[in-house]
Design an enzyme around this catalytic site. Structure first.
Site, PDB file in Angstrom:
ATOM      1  N   LYS A  73       0.773  -1.202  -0.001  1.00 43.66           N
ATOM      2  CA  LYS A  73      -0.019  -0.025   0.079  1.00 43.66           C
ATOM      3  C   LYS A  73       0.872   1.187   0.003  1.00 43.66           C
ATOM      4  CE  LYS A  73      -4.321   1.730   0.363  1.00 43.66           C
ATOM      5  NZ  LYS A  73      -5.121   1.798  -0.858  1.00 43.66           N
ATOM      6  N   ASP A 103      -5.376  -3.221  -2.211  1.00 44.44           N
ATOM      7  CA  ASP A 103      -7.085  -3.245  -2.514  1.00 44.44           C
ATOM      8  C   ASP A 103      -7.130  -3.577  -4.021  1.00 44.44           C
ATOM      9  OD1 ASP A 103      -5.576  -1.144  -3.183  1.00 44.44           O
ATOM     10  OD2 ASP A 103      -6.981   0.460  -2.277  1.00 44.44           O
TER      11      ASP A 103
END
Ligand code: ATP
Length: 333
Positions: free
Chosen positions: A168, A200
């Site tokens: 991330k 994600d």
């Protein structure tokens, strides 16, 4: 060959019994030495993880672990599994996910998730102040290097073609950025194609384009969540095995917990424990035995043998007996 067997709590002893039966059939000379751990161990001996159990693991070739229950009051409690990972420096958590047979699971997956096992969000470094809690999240160059190297070597030796670093770094620029940079440094010269993806996006990809994922290397929390997602998509927690590997020790365990809701009823699916035992055999250079166990398990499921979680009605023991029979049949051929 000596193996430490740590059944633990809840369905742990039930699924480990199945794995022991398969190991005895496959490698009769293997010595299976039982050790105590978990909540019931605490009520018997006042400790969740006796020193004796750690010594047992240190003195054997590998450990097979079932599951443990967490106490209701957790002040001062440190999870034995986190302690073992730390104490034995089991830095790589390997979680392969593959459907057991066509039609089992929601999505066709064949992915290996390599999760950093010692740092990240799981350091337990939480400090409380008047208005909240601050968590220390550690990402070190050394831990990134060894997990990225492990993932590369494991992917290459397993004949895989793509390695993806999941992070991330768009938000956690320095910590996850370090992980991504180290990944590309260690990936240089690999014959797998190497790339990176935001966590994600990886979670979504697993559902909509699962074939895009092959080997994933990722940090502790992301790996925990992604591997549970993968397990749910491929048939549920009952079929998801894992390995905790270090340079000197290795511990193999189903991804699921002690499942108190179904414990003691002979309904747990032992597949995750059987596949964990197969991973252990492979780790101990018994590839043929590992393949035989996987084939007997897949054959049982393909022939319609299913426990309740997979829509069938076989009990844990009945399912395990079919797998052991499958092993016997293969041996007789
Ligand atoms: P723990 O607190 O020990 O983690 P838990 O119940 O919160 O226990 P899991 O043990 O992972 O977490 O179980 C989650 C759900 O999955 C439960 O409903 C459980 O019955 C089911 N489950 C887990 N393992 C199996 C299995 N081997 N076979 C069938 N169902 C399972």
């Amino acid at each position: 060959m000596r193996i430490a067997v740590l059944p633990g709590d809840g369905i742990g002893p039930e699924v480990i019994r199945a794995a022991e039966a398969a190991l005895r059939e496959l490698v009769p000379e293997m010595e299976l030495v039982h050790g105590d751990v978990g909540l019931e161990c605490h009520s018997r001996r006042g400790e969740y993880l006796p020193e004796e159990t750690i010594d047992l693991i240190k003195g054997t070739d590998a450990a097979l672990f079932g599951a443990i229950s967490t106490p209701l009051r957790t002040e001062g409690y440190r999870s034995p599994i986190l302690t073992m990972r730390k104490e034995l420096d089991l830095y790589a958590n390997l979680r392969p996910v593959k459907n057991l047979a066509p039609g089992v699971g929601l999505v066709d997956l064949d992915v290996i998730i390599v999760r950093e096992n010692t740092e990240g969000m799981y350091t337990g470094d939480e400090s409380v102040d008047a208005d909240g809690v601050t968590l220390g999240r550690r990402v070190s160059r050394r831990a990134c290097e060894r997990i990225c190297r492990f993932a590369r070597e494991h992917g290459e030796s397993s004949g895989r073609s793509r390695l993806t670093c999941v992070h991330k770094a768009n938000v956690l620029r320095r910590s996850d950025g370090l992980f991504r940079d180290v990944f590309y440094d260690t990936a240089t010269g690999s014959h797998m194609s190497c790339g990176d993806m935001l966590v994600d996006a990886a979670a979504a990809e697993m559902v909509v384009r699962p074939e895009a994922l092959d080997v994933i290397v990722t940090l502790n929390l992301y790996g925990d969540i992604l591997s549970d997602e993968a397990a749910a998509l491929a048939g549920g927690l009952g079929v998801a095995p894992s390995a905790n590997i270090g340079d000197r020790h290795a511990l193999f365990e189903p991804v699921h917990g002690s499942a108190p809701d179904i414990a003691g009823r002979n309904v747990a699916n032992p597949s995750a424990a059987l596949l964990s035992a197969a991973m252990m055999l492979e780790h101990l250079d018994m590839e043929d035995e590992a393949d035989a166990l996987r084939s007997a398990l897949r054959g049982t499921v393909a022939a319609g043998g299913r426990t309740r979680d997979l829509g069938g009605n076989l009990g844990t023991e009945e399912f395990a007996s079919l797998v052991v029979e499958g092993l016997r049949r293969r041996r007789a051929l």
